[in-house]
Each structure stands twice: as structure tokens, then as C-alpha cells.
Design a protein around this motif. Structure first.
Motif, PDB file in Angstrom:
ATOM      1  N   LYS A  52     -11.165 -94.034 -53.645  1.00  0.00           N
ATOM      2  CA  LYS A  52     -10.656 -93.196 -54.715  1.00  0.00           C
ATOM      3  C   LYS A  52      -9.869 -92.079 -54.077  1.00  0.00           C
ATOM      4  N   GLN A  98     -11.623 -90.744 -50.587  1.00  0.00           N
ATOM      5  CA  GLN A  98     -12.983 -91.131 -50.186  1.00  0.00           C
ATOM      6  C   GLN A  98     -13.058 -92.648 -50.179  1.00  0.00           C
ATOM      7  N   LEU A 130     -24.209 -89.106 -47.760  1.00  0.00           N
ATOM      8  CA  LEU A 130     -23.176 -88.097 -47.998  1.00  0.00           C
ATOM      9  C   LEU A 130     -23.773 -86.779 -48.456  1.00  0.00           C
ATOM     10  N   GLY A 131     -24.850 -86.875 -49.217  1.00  0.00           N
ATOM     11  CA  GLY A 131     -25.419 -85.667 -49.798  1.00  0.00           C
ATOM     12  C   GLY A 131     -26.321 -84.877 -48.868  1.00  0.00           C
ATOM     13  N   GLY A 167     -16.746 -88.685 -45.399  1.00  0.00           N
ATOM     14  CA  GLY A 167     -16.573 -87.435 -46.127  1.00  0.00           C
ATOM     15  C   GLY A 167     -16.442 -86.237 -45.213  1.00  0.00           C
ATOM     16  N   TYR A 219     -20.079 -95.050 -57.471  1.00  0.00           N
ATOM     17  CA  TYR A 219     -18.833 -94.844 -56.734  1.00  0.00           C
ATOM     18  C   TYR A 219     -18.253 -93.469 -57.053  1.00  0.00           C
ATOM     19  N   GLU A 220     -18.313 -93.106 -58.298  1.00  0.00           N
ATOM     20  CA  GLU A 220     -17.812 -91.785 -58.689  1.00  0.00           C
ATOM     21  C   GLU A 220     -18.597 -90.689 -57.976  1.00  0.00           C
ATOM     22  N   LYS A 221     -19.890 -90.883 -57.869  1.00  0.00           N
ATOM     23  CA  LYS A 221     -20.734 -89.895 -57.204  1.00  0.00           C
ATOM     24  C   LYS A 221     -20.425 -89.834 -55.710  1.00  0.00           C
ATOM     25  N   ILE A 222     -20.199 -90.966 -55.113  1.00  0.00           N
ATOM     26  CA  ILE A 222     -19.810 -91.000 -53.693  1.00  0.00           C
ATOM     27  C   ILE A 222     -18.531 -90.202 -53.510  1.00  0.00           C
ATOM     28  N   TYR A 223     -17.616 -90.415 -54.408  1.00  0.00           N
ATOM     29  CA  TYR A 223     -16.334 -89.695 -54.349  1.00  0.00           C
ATOM     30  C   TYR A 223     -16.548 -88.186 -54.447  1.00  0.00           C
ATOM     31  N   LEU A 234     -19.326 -86.421 -53.888  1.00  0.00           N
ATOM     32  CA  LEU A 234     -20.082 -85.885 -52.759  1.00  0.00           C
ATOM     33  C   LEU A 234     -19.229 -85.821 -51.500  1.00  0.00           C
ATOM     34  N   GLY A 235     -18.349 -86.804 -51.355  1.00  0.00           N
ATOM     35  CA  GLY A 235     -17.573 -86.883 -50.125  1.00  0.00           C
ATOM     36  C   GLY A 235     -16.379 -85.969 -50.062  1.00  0.00           C
ATOM     37  N   THR A 236     -15.862 -85.553 -51.213  1.00  0.00           N
ATOM     38  CA  THR A 236     -14.584 -84.846 -51.179  1.00  0.00           C
ATOM     39  C   THR A 236     -14.586 -83.458 -51.826  1.00  0.00           C
ATOM     40  N   LYS A 237     -15.626 -83.110 -52.566  1.00  0.00           N
ATOM     41  CA  LYS A 237     -15.544 -81.884 -53.346  1.00  0.00           C
ATOM     42  C   LYS A 237     -16.348 -80.717 -52.780  1.00  0.00           C
ATOM     43  N   GLY A 285     -25.960 -82.301 -53.623  1.00  0.00           N
ATOM     44  CA  GLY A 285     -25.905 -82.289 -52.165  1.00  0.00           C
ATOM     45  C   GLY A 285     -25.579 -80.924 -51.593  1.00  0.00           C
TER      46      GLY A 285
END
Lengths: 227, 227
Positions: free
Chosen positions: A63, A71, A145-146, A189, B139-143, B145-148, B189
Motif C-alpha cells: 500500500k 508499506q 510492527l507494533g 516499516g 493489511y490496513e493495520k499493517i500499513y 503500523l508501518g508508516t504512520k 503500537g
DNA sequence: CGCTATATTGAAAGCGGTCAATGCCTGTGG
DNA sequence: CCACAGGCATTGACCGCTTTCAATATAGCG
């Protein structure tokens, strides 16, 4: 097209194990595609139309935000399936799929896939397992990741690559990364620079050696303890 | 037990829509459970034996490390299912499930669930959709957690809560968080203190107001633009 | 009504990100 | 065959966000 059926049988995909009649059915559903490295298979937000079985090569799912943050959600290898969201009601891809090397894909049109699933309960059962496995994998990634530091993420990443290999080379486990430092960073990440710095630190501490895409894990035990 | 069937019909679960005969079948499969807040339904690593439909209340799924770091993977509400991994081949729960408030659950034994799935292709199809949806959510959560950043995660969290409500109160959207600051932090996270500080900052900037478990989003537009 | 868990705020330290410069490697064209 | 361009990898310096540790404040509960 005959080749598709052949590969469905030989390959370790969920299509393996279908009866001859079912395979004949499948034959009409599959479309081969050969793609070069870096080609986009489908794009986030695009109207969804089907799934792709990775016959050879590798595919990354990711995404991206408007600002360009990316990510990587998952790297698919031979036998795995891109576009599983084709099974959902919603009608747009939630992420982008792109080849990481020259790859051969089998395309499965959504409607035909649905039909196939309704005809064959064993196939449904296999898909359920594939999806449930994927959820577990995704949960594990959310956890990493978290809660983990950059070092821990990298150590975990290297060891997950090593998990594929059962032949420990004389002194260590040899890895060939099929991706750039940038990709690694976007999987974990973290920034590219941090990814490189962590790898350098691991080398300084003799946990790993090698360079570029060829790395060797020299001390698995210590790598596990990274902190 | 009769109550279970009743609830299966009334509730917006995947069991709704079964035929009367199938429901009669289901009747034998379901077991009601009423749990208090904070009870563990199943535990990571424990041998897997079935799934649980959340009839009322809320359930959090999480993983925890040896050092005590915890990552909440998902919060389940009425109609959702805990222990979907029961559909996998592997035989241990990959995470822990715990009630967040008084909850009523329906237990579905794995073997019987498998049987039910093989009998009813429509149910299989529904499960496929549920699982595919879950993958998208993960997947949205991975995104995220990884980028925000912490602020972005919190803003996103608040807005996802708001998404459930369609009645914007006079001046803003009223939220009641059914969880502690600790839980929120472990969902995003970040540390508890950071979570609290971000909320305080949002209040300072008049993006939100209220206190404790009752918050009001005063400026959705600005919240969306948070850094 | 005190007790314990939860929430909040402050101060200091550290990890990871950003910006910038340099090195390295490969493909391409002269 | 060599020079060069462009992309990728690496390292350094610096900064800022988050975490950590610590001290209170507050609230829910028996």
C-alpha cells in the motif's frame, strides 16, 4: 493453455489435487502471463476482477500513501496467490501487486473462480485454509510492527528467510535477498538508512557477513537474542 | 440451547440465512457462554479446539512477548468471530482472546464446524468472505503500523470509531471508548504515555473534547489532516 | 472511605528519521 | 574498450518524536 493445467497439477498450489474433470474445467479458467521485473499486476483502488497464482518468480503486495510512504504487506512466492480479496464482496483491490523479478502468473477470473468454488467443496476448504493461514501471517506481522525495534525486526526478517533453507552452509546460512534495501525497509516499516545501519551493525558484531544481495548468517543464536 | 438458534437467526452472523434443517443441525453445535470482563477465552499457544461467535460484548485478540510487550491485533464486536484460525490445518491458537466487557459467546467446536462447512457450500462461501475481509483489515493495520506517526495512528483510530456512528451530535461526534488508554496504546503500537499525550494535544488544539471514556470529535476535517 | 488501578504530566535519554554527501555497480553509448 | 549516467548502497551529522522513568492526580470499587 495446456501448460496451465500441467502446472496446476505439478505445482504445489491449491489447484493440485483436483480431479481430471475439474482440471478440464480449470483449463478454461486459467490464463498464463509472463511478466518482467517491476511490472504492476493490479493496483490499489482498481476495480477487482480476479486472482493470480504465482507460478514462478516473486510478487510483492503493498500500500502507498499520497506522500509516497510505502508499506510492503507481503511477498508472494511460487504457489501463492495474489488478489485473494477477489473472494470478498467489495469490488476494489485494497493494495497493489507488483513483480519483484521475472514471473509467470496464472490468472483466475473472479466469476469463474466463484463458480469453481461452488462446484468443488474441497477447493473451498483449501481456500479457507489458505486464507486462515494468511490471517495468521498478517497478525504476526502486526505484532512485529507494533512491538519490535528496528534491530529486532531486521533479525526476525533475516531468520524468516533462513527458515526456508535447511542446508546450513559450512559456517552459516547463506541468503540471497531478492530485493533492494529499500524494499526491506518498507517491509519492516523503517527507513532505508536505518535498515542499512542495522545490517552494518550486525556485520560489526559478526552476526552476519557478506554484502549486497548475498548475506550469510554466522550466528543464529545471537541474532535471535538481538535486542 | 434453543436460545442459540434464535440468536443465530436474529443476529447478523454468518449463520443467519441457514435453512431450518441446517439450523437444527447448528443447534447441536452451539454452546452458549456468558463471560465477565477480562476473562480469557483462549490463549496463544493453546491447542486449538474451536471458534467463538461474539453474540454480545467485545473481545480483543492480542499477542504478547516474553517481556510483556503486548500488541492488540483486533477488537471483535457483536456478530464477529474469534478463533478463525480453527479453519487452519495447524492446531494451536496463534493469539489470545479476552473479553473487554461482559460478553456472551457461542462456541463452535472445530470438528463440527468443519462438518457443517462441508455440508453447506453457502456457509463456506460466507466464511470465505469473512476471512477475506479480515485479511483486508489486517493489511490496513499493517500499513498504519508501518508508516504512520503516533498522532496519525490516534487520529485514524478515533475516526474509525466515529465511522460506526451516523448520528453526528450537535457539535461533534460522541464516542465512548470501551477500553483503557493502555489498550488504545497497545492497539496502535505506541506507549500509554504517548497515547495520552497525543489525546491531550488534540484537546489543546480543539480537535476533540471530553474526558475519560467519553470523547467528542469536534473537528473531523482537522483530525483527518493531522500530521 | 481508603485502596488500587488508571490517567496524566514532567524531564531526560535514546532510537530512528531526515538531509546530505560519497561510493559503488551496471548498463549504455561513443 | 572506456567514459559516463543513473540507480542503489553506505555513512555521517543532526534533529525530533517516542520511550522511559518518576511523580501525582483521579476514579472506580469493595
Amino acid at each position: 493453455m495446456k501448460g496451465c493445467v500441467q502446472c496446476a497439477v505439478r505445482m504445489n498450489t491449491i489447484l493440485a489435487g483436483l480431479t481430471p474433470e475439474e482440471l478440464a474445467e480449470v483449463e478454461e479458467l486459467l490464463v498464463h502471463q509472463q511478466l518482467k521485473k517491476g511490472e504492476v499486476i493490479f493496483c490499489e483502488g482498481e476495480k477487482m476482477h480476479g486472482s493470480y497464482i504465482v507460478k514462478s518468480g516473486a510478487v510483492k503486495l503493498y500500500k502507498r500513501s499520497r506522500e509516497g510512504e510505502r508499506q510492503i504487506l507481503r511477498v508472494l512466492k511460487e504457489g501463492e496467490i495474489a488478489g485473494l480479496c477477489a473472494l470478498r464482496a467489495k469490488s476494489n483491490y485494497g493494495h497493489t501487486a507488483e513483480t519483484m523479478e521475472k514471473s509467470i502468473l496464472c490468472y483466475l477470473n473472479k466469476n469463474k473462480l466463484d463458480k469453481l468454488l461452488s462446484l468443488n467443496e474441497d477447493l473451498s476448504s483449501k481456500f479457507l485454509k489458505v486464507l486462515a493461514d494468511e490471517i495468521d501471517r498478517a497478525y504476526e506481522k502486526i505484532y512485529l510492527l507494533g512491538t519490535k525495534s528496528a534491530k529486532e525486526k531486521m533479525a526476525n526478517f533475516l531468520m524468516s528467510l533462513a527458515a526456508g533453507k535447511d542446508e546450513p552452509v559450512e559456517d552459516g546460512i547463506e541468503l540471497r535477498l531478492a530485493m533492494s534495501r529499500d524494499d526491506i525497509a518498507d517491509m519492516l516499516g523503517i527507513s532505508t538508512e536505518t535498515a542499512i545501519r542495522v545490517l552494518s551493525e550486525f556485520k560489526d558484531k559478526d552476526l552476519i557477513s557478506g554484502q549486497g544481495k548475498y548475506l550469510i548468517i554466522d550466528d543464529v543464536d545471537e541474532l535471535e537474542k538481538v535486542d
